[in-house]
Design a protein around this motif. Structure first.
Motif, PDB file in Angstrom:
ATOM      1  N   ARG A   1       0.920   5.300  -0.037  1.00  0.00           N
ATOM      2  CA  ARG A   1       0.040   6.420   0.307  1.00  0.00           C
ATOM      3  C   ARG A   1       0.658   7.761  -0.064  1.00  0.00           C
ATOM      4  O   ARG A   1       1.844   7.980   0.129  1.00  0.00           O
ATOM      5  CB  ARG A   1      -0.230   6.399   1.806  1.00  0.00           C
ATOM      6  CG  ARG A   1      -1.182   7.479   2.213  1.00  0.00           C
ATOM      7  CD  ARG A   1      -1.655   7.295   3.606  1.00  0.00           C
ATOM      8  NE  ARG A   1      -2.660   8.319   3.846  1.00  0.00           N
ATOM      9  CZ  ARG A   1      -2.829   8.910   4.980  1.00  0.00           C
ATOM     10  NH1 ARG A   1      -2.096   8.595   6.010  1.00  0.00           N
ATOM     11  NH2 ARG A   1      -3.749   9.818   5.121  1.00  0.00           N
TER      12      ARG A   1
ATOM     13  N   GLU B   1     -14.382  -3.988  -2.174  1.00  0.00           N
ATOM     14  CA  GLU B   1     -13.445  -3.314  -1.279  1.00  0.00           C
ATOM     15  C   GLU B   1     -12.247  -2.709  -2.003  1.00  0.00           C
ATOM     16  O   GLU B   1     -11.681  -1.726  -1.540  1.00  0.00           O
ATOM     17  CB  GLU B   1     -12.960  -4.278  -0.186  1.00  0.00           C
ATOM     18  CG  GLU B   1     -14.002  -4.648   0.822  1.00  0.00           C
ATOM     19  CD  GLU B   1     -14.919  -5.801   0.403  1.00  0.00           C
ATOM     20  OE1 GLU B   1     -15.797  -6.155   1.186  1.00  0.00           O
ATOM     21  OE2 GLU B   1     -14.765  -6.340  -0.723  1.00  0.00           O
TER      22      GLU B   1
ATOM     23  N   ASP C   1     -14.944   8.559  -5.214  1.00  0.00           N
ATOM     24  CA  ASP C   1     -13.802   8.795  -4.338  1.00  0.00           C
ATOM     25  C   ASP C   1     -14.333   9.378  -3.034  1.00  0.00           C
ATOM     26  O   ASP C   1     -14.532  10.591  -2.916  1.00  0.00           O
ATOM     27  CB  ASP C   1     -12.814   9.767  -5.003  1.00  0.00           C
ATOM     28  CG  ASP C   1     -12.136   9.127  -6.183  1.00  0.00           C
ATOM     29  OD1 ASP C   1     -11.366   8.184  -5.969  1.00  0.00           O
ATOM     30  OD2 ASP C   1     -12.389   9.562  -7.315  1.00  0.00           O
TER      31      ASP C   1
ATOM     32  N   SER D   1      -5.406  -1.124  -6.935  1.00  0.00           N
ATOM     33  CA  SER D   1      -6.682  -0.855  -6.272  1.00  0.00           C
ATOM     34  C   SER D   1      -6.794   0.583  -5.784  1.00  0.00           C
ATOM     35  O   SER D   1      -5.779   1.251  -5.584  1.00  0.00           O
ATOM     36  CB  SER D   1      -6.844  -1.794  -5.076  1.00  0.00           C
ATOM     37  OG  SER D   1      -6.759  -3.142  -5.474  1.00  0.00           O
ATOM     38  N   HIS D   2      -8.038   1.001  -5.530  1.00  0.00           N
ATOM     39  CA  HIS D   2      -8.381   2.304  -4.948  1.00  0.00           C
ATOM     40  C   HIS D   2      -8.047   3.462  -5.898  1.00  0.00           C
ATOM     41  O   HIS D   2      -7.621   4.529  -5.469  1.00  0.00           O
ATOM     42  CB  HIS D   2      -7.707   2.493  -3.578  1.00  0.00           C
ATOM     43  CG  HIS D   2      -7.851   1.296  -2.707  1.00  0.00           C
ATOM     44  ND1 HIS D   2      -9.074   0.846  -2.273  1.00  0.00           N
ATOM     45  CD2 HIS D   2      -6.937   0.421  -2.218  1.00  0.00           C
ATOM     46  CE1 HIS D   2      -8.903  -0.253  -1.546  1.00  0.00           C
ATOM     47  NE2 HIS D   2      -7.623  -0.527  -1.510  1.00  0.00           N
TER      48      HIS D   2
ATOM     49  N   SER E   1      -2.930   0.475  -3.809  1.00  0.00           N
ATOM     50  CA  SER E   1      -2.596  -0.842  -3.272  1.00  0.00           C
ATOM     51  C   SER E   1      -2.242  -1.727  -4.448  1.00  0.00           C
ATOM     52  O   SER E   1      -3.050  -1.917  -5.351  1.00  0.00           O
ATOM     53  CB  SER E   1      -3.788  -1.425  -2.505  1.00  0.00           C
ATOM     54  OG  SER E   1      -3.457  -2.655  -1.935  1.00  0.00           O
TER      55      SER E   1
ATOM     56  N   LEU F   1      -9.538   7.393  -3.969  1.00  0.00           N
ATOM     57  CA  LEU F   1     -10.052   7.133  -2.626  1.00  0.00           C
ATOM     58  C   LEU F   1     -11.265   6.209  -2.724  1.00  0.00           C
ATOM     59  O   LEU F   1     -12.215   6.321  -1.987  1.00  0.00           O
ATOM     60  CB  LEU F   1     -10.420   8.468  -1.966  1.00  0.00           C
ATOM     61  CG  LEU F   1     -10.873   8.470  -0.522  1.00  0.00           C
ATOM     62  CD1 LEU F   1      -9.793   7.896   0.385  1.00  0.00           C
ATOM     63  CD2 LEU F   1     -11.235   9.868  -0.076  1.00  0.00           C
TER      64      LEU F   1
ATOM     65  N   ASN G   1     -12.623   0.413   0.023  1.00  0.00           N
ATOM     66  CA  ASN G   1     -12.465   0.361   1.477  1.00  0.00           C
ATOM     67  C   ASN G   1     -11.225   1.139   1.899  1.00  0.00           C
ATOM     68  O   ASN G   1     -10.217   0.564   2.275  1.00  0.00           O
ATOM     69  CB  ASN G   1     -12.378  -1.095   1.935  1.00  0.00           C
ATOM     70  CG  ASN G   1     -12.401  -1.237   3.437  1.00  0.00           C
ATOM     71  OD1 ASN G   1     -12.639  -0.279   4.162  1.00  0.00           O
ATOM     72  ND2 ASN G   1     -12.158  -2.442   3.912  1.00  0.00           N
ATOM     73  N   GLN G   2     -11.309   2.459   1.822  1.00  0.00           N
ATOM     74  CA  GLN G   2     -10.169   3.309   2.135  1.00  0.00           C
ATOM     75  C   GLN G   2     -10.578   4.496   2.992  1.00  0.00           C
ATOM     76  O   GLN G   2     -11.675   5.007   2.867  1.00  0.00           O
ATOM     77  CB  GLN G   2      -9.516   3.853   0.860  1.00  0.00           C
ATOM     78  CG  GLN G   2      -8.569   2.898   0.217  1.00  0.00           C
ATOM     79  CD  GLN G   2      -7.545   2.365   1.184  1.00  0.00           C
ATOM     80  OE1 GLN G   2      -6.956   3.084   1.965  1.00  0.00           O
ATOM     81  NE2 GLN G   2      -7.342   1.075   1.148  1.00  0.00           N
TER      82      GLN G   2
ATOM     83  N   SER H   1     -14.259   8.494   1.423  1.00  0.00           N
ATOM     84  CA  SER H   1     -13.760   7.697   2.543  1.00  0.00           C
ATOM     85  C   SER H   1     -14.867   6.833   3.121  1.00  0.00           C
ATOM     86  O   SER H   1     -16.014   7.275   3.251  1.00  0.00           O
ATOM     87  CB  SER H   1     -13.217   8.625   3.636  1.00  0.00           C
ATOM     88  OG  SER H   1     -12.945   7.891   4.809  1.00  0.00           O
TER      89      SER H   1
ATOM     90  N   LEU I   1      -4.457   6.206  -1.404  1.00  0.00           N
ATOM     91  CA  LEU I   1      -3.347   5.289  -1.612  1.00  0.00           C
ATOM     92  C   LEU I   1      -3.585   4.417  -2.819  1.00  0.00           C
ATOM     93  O   LEU I   1      -4.687   4.280  -3.302  1.00  0.00           O
ATOM     94  CB  LEU I   1      -3.060   4.445  -0.385  1.00  0.00           C
ATOM     95  CG  LEU I   1      -4.044   3.401   0.111  1.00  0.00           C
ATOM     96  CD1 LEU I   1      -3.986   2.127  -0.698  1.00  0.00           C
ATOM     97  CD2 LEU I   1      -3.757   3.086   1.552  1.00  0.00           C
TER      98      LEU I   1
ATOM     99  N   ASP J   1       0.855  -1.182   0.000  1.00  0.00           N
ATOM    100  CA  ASP J   1       0.000   0.000   0.000  1.00  0.00           C
ATOM    101  C   ASP J   1       0.891   1.232   0.000  1.00  0.00           C
ATOM    102  O   ASP J   1       1.690   1.419   0.912  1.00  0.00           O
ATOM    103  CB  ASP J   1      -0.908   0.025   1.226  1.00  0.00           C
ATOM    104  CG  ASP J   1      -1.878  -1.144   1.261  1.00  0.00           C
ATOM    105  OD1 ASP J   1      -2.155  -1.717   0.193  1.00  0.00           O
ATOM    106  OD2 ASP J   1      -2.363  -1.484   2.358  1.00  0.00           O
TER     107      ASP J   1
END
Length: 175
Positions: free
Chosen positions: A73, A118, A103, A136-137, A172, A162, A165-166, A105, A170, A71
């Protein structure tokens, strides 16, 4: 910073290969364009502990049980606005992707909002010989590739976001 992340990715790939025993590993480059002014931080590494415990490649605690990726960030939400590029870490073929999640949280939406999604907006690339990476993300509507596309190392494939599941921005990268 790019060289440091490339070294981290290379170490991670070597350690992952050592665990799996796969003989023909691809060469992986850094998957993210960390801004020169403030850089990126590796938040979690691969869990090297096969038991229910967890430790990273240095027997440290920068991981969690069963974590199979790295991950990376970026430090602030301005990065989302500016856009931090994500690169293909190695040559491969895009297998599948998702690019429809906002995006936001999970502190705002709760984990149920991302159930079974996720990883958020993500790309899965097949590198051959059993090697796949998942990015991911990613940022909503930032993905620049489609299933079947051939990507090369360093090719921009999306932006850090974002999604999923963040709680913080970041990328991943999972092998």
């Amino acid at each position: 910073m790019q060289r440091r992340l490339a070294a981290v990715v290379a170490a991670w790939v070597f350690l992952s290969w050592a665990q799996t025993g796969v003989a023909q590993e691809p060469r992986f480059d850094s998957p993210v364009a960390c801004p020169a002014t403030y850089g990126c931080v590796v938040r979690n590494f691969v869990d090297m502990d096969p038991t229910p415990g967890a430790h990273d490649q240095n027997c440290g605690n920068l991981t969690y049980d069963g974590h199979k990726g790295i991950d990376i960030r970026v430090p602030d939400s301005n990065s989302l606005v500016r856009g931090v590029e994500v690169f293909a870490a190695a040559r491969g073929t895009v297998l599948r992707l998702r690019d429809d999640m906002p995006d936001v949280s999970i502190r705002e939406t709760g984990t149920e909002a991302v159930k079974d999604r996720e990883a958020g907006n993500s790309i899965i690339i097949d590198h051959g010989n059993g090697w796949e990476t998942q990015y991911s993300h990613l940022r909503l509507h930032s993905i620049k590739v489609r299933p079947g596309d051939i990507v090369r190392p360093g090719e921009v494939i999306g932006l850090i976001g974002l999604s999923g599941n963040q709680i913080g921005l970041l990328l991943s990268l999972t092998l």
